[in-house]
Design an enzyme around this catalytic site. Sequence first.
Site, short mmCIF file in Angstrom:
data_model
loop_
_atom_site.label_atom_id
_atom_site.label_comp_id
_atom_site.label_asym_id
_atom_site.label_seq_id
_atom_site.Cartn_x
_atom_site.Cartn_y
_atom_site.Cartn_z
N PRO A 76 0.78 -1.22 0.00
CA PRO A 76 0.00 0.00 0.00
C PRO A 76 0.83 1.28 0.00
CG PRO A 76 -0.37 -1.28 2.01
CD PRO A 76 0.42 -2.14 1.08
N ASN A 77 0.35 2.22 -0.79
CA ASN A 77 0.92 3.58 -0.90
C ASN A 77 2.26 3.65 -1.63
OD1 ASN A 77 -1.16 5.10 0.56
ND2 ASN A 77 -0.51 3.87 2.30
N ARG A 127 5.30 10.64 -3.23
CA ARG A 127 4.93 10.39 -1.84
C ARG A 127 6.06 10.80 -0.90
NH1 ARG A 127 4.38 4.59 1.28
NH2 ARG A 127 3.73 5.50 3.25
N TYR A 154 10.98 9.04 1.12
CA TYR A 154 11.02 7.88 0.21
C TYR A 154 11.76 8.15 -1.10
CZ TYR A 154 7.48 6.32 3.54
OH TYR A 154 6.83 5.96 4.70
N ASP A 190 1.19 -15.10 6.55
CA ASP A 190 0.87 -16.51 6.33
C ASP A 190 1.09 -16.91 4.87
OD1 ASP A 190 0.28 -16.87 8.98
OD2 ASP A 190 -1.89 -16.91 8.74
N HIS A 213 12.69 -1.87 2.86
CA HIS A 213 12.02 -0.61 3.20
C HIS A 213 12.92 0.52 2.77
CE1 HIS A 213 8.81 -2.55 5.42
NE2 HIS A 213 9.74 -3.35 5.93
N SER A 219 12.84 3.69 3.71
CA SER A 219 13.26 4.52 4.84
C SER A 219 13.83 3.63 5.95
CB SER A 219 12.06 5.31 5.37
OG SER A 219 11.05 4.42 5.84
N ARG A 238 12.34 5.86 12.87
CA ARG A 238 11.03 6.52 12.79
C ARG A 238 10.15 6.16 13.99
NH1 ARG A 238 8.68 5.66 6.99
NH2 ARG A 238 7.31 7.31 7.77
N ARG A 242 6.67 1.44 13.81
CA ARG A 242 7.32 0.87 12.62
C ARG A 242 8.53 0.00 12.98
NH1 ARG A 242 5.08 4.07 8.42
NH2 ARG A 242 4.56 6.13 9.20
C1 DQA Z 1 8.02 1.73 4.03
C2 DQA Z 1 8.05 1.92 5.55
C3 DQA Z 1 6.68 1.65 6.15
O1 DQA Z 1 6.70 1.84 7.56
C4 DQA Z 1 5.64 2.60 5.55
O2 DQA Z 1 4.36 2.30 6.06
C5 DQA Z 1 5.64 2.54 4.05
C6 DQA Z 1 6.96 2.58 3.39
C7 DQA Z 1 9.38 2.10 3.40
O3 DQA Z 1 9.61 1.67 2.27
O4 DQA Z 1 10.18 2.81 4.00
O5 DQA Z 1 4.61 2.52 3.40
O6 DQA Z 1 7.76 0.37 3.75
#
Ligand code: DQA
Length: 144
Positions: A10-11, A18, A23, A86, A99, A101, A106, A110
């Site tokens: 997601p996102n 973003r 990121y 799972d 990830h 970041s 943070r 997380r």
């Molecule tokens: C992330 C870190 C996650 O905590 C955050 O919710 C993201 C991006 C990263 O790539 O740094 O959506 O996965």
Amino acid sequence: MDELLLMNGPNLGILGRREPQLYGTDTLADIENTVSEEVSDREWKVRSFQHDGEGELVRMIQDSYDTVGAIINPGALMIAGWSLRDALANYPRPWIEVHLSNVWARERFRHESVLAPLASGVIVGLGSLGYRLAARALLAIADG
Ligand code: DQA
């Protein structure tokens, strides 16, 4: 041709737009190109999939048992994505959690990933370079 799964949660479809201070400015297309380039000598193809929904990601993993490995950025599903966890428990190939970041620098929520204990490795905080390094790691693992 062998295929490597590149999965983003997601996102992450709006990378580049973003929170670039966190990121970076690379888009998902840029990352797909980087990973493709990294594995091209081995003649691996990249099967890239991004979705904001956990169910779709679970289904994609179930449909990707034929891939040689996976690079997975689960986004916030790292925190409580139990069905994704799972699904990954039954994924038969090595996979790396990435990830962009440094999640440990943070918010506290997380700091733990429910997926990480199942991963072959975890790369955090290196921006889009992390995906390239994950591809290299999977190549090395495949070499044994
Ligand atoms: C992330 C870190 C996650 O905590 C955050 O919710 C993201 C991006 C990263 O790539 O740094 O959506 O996965």
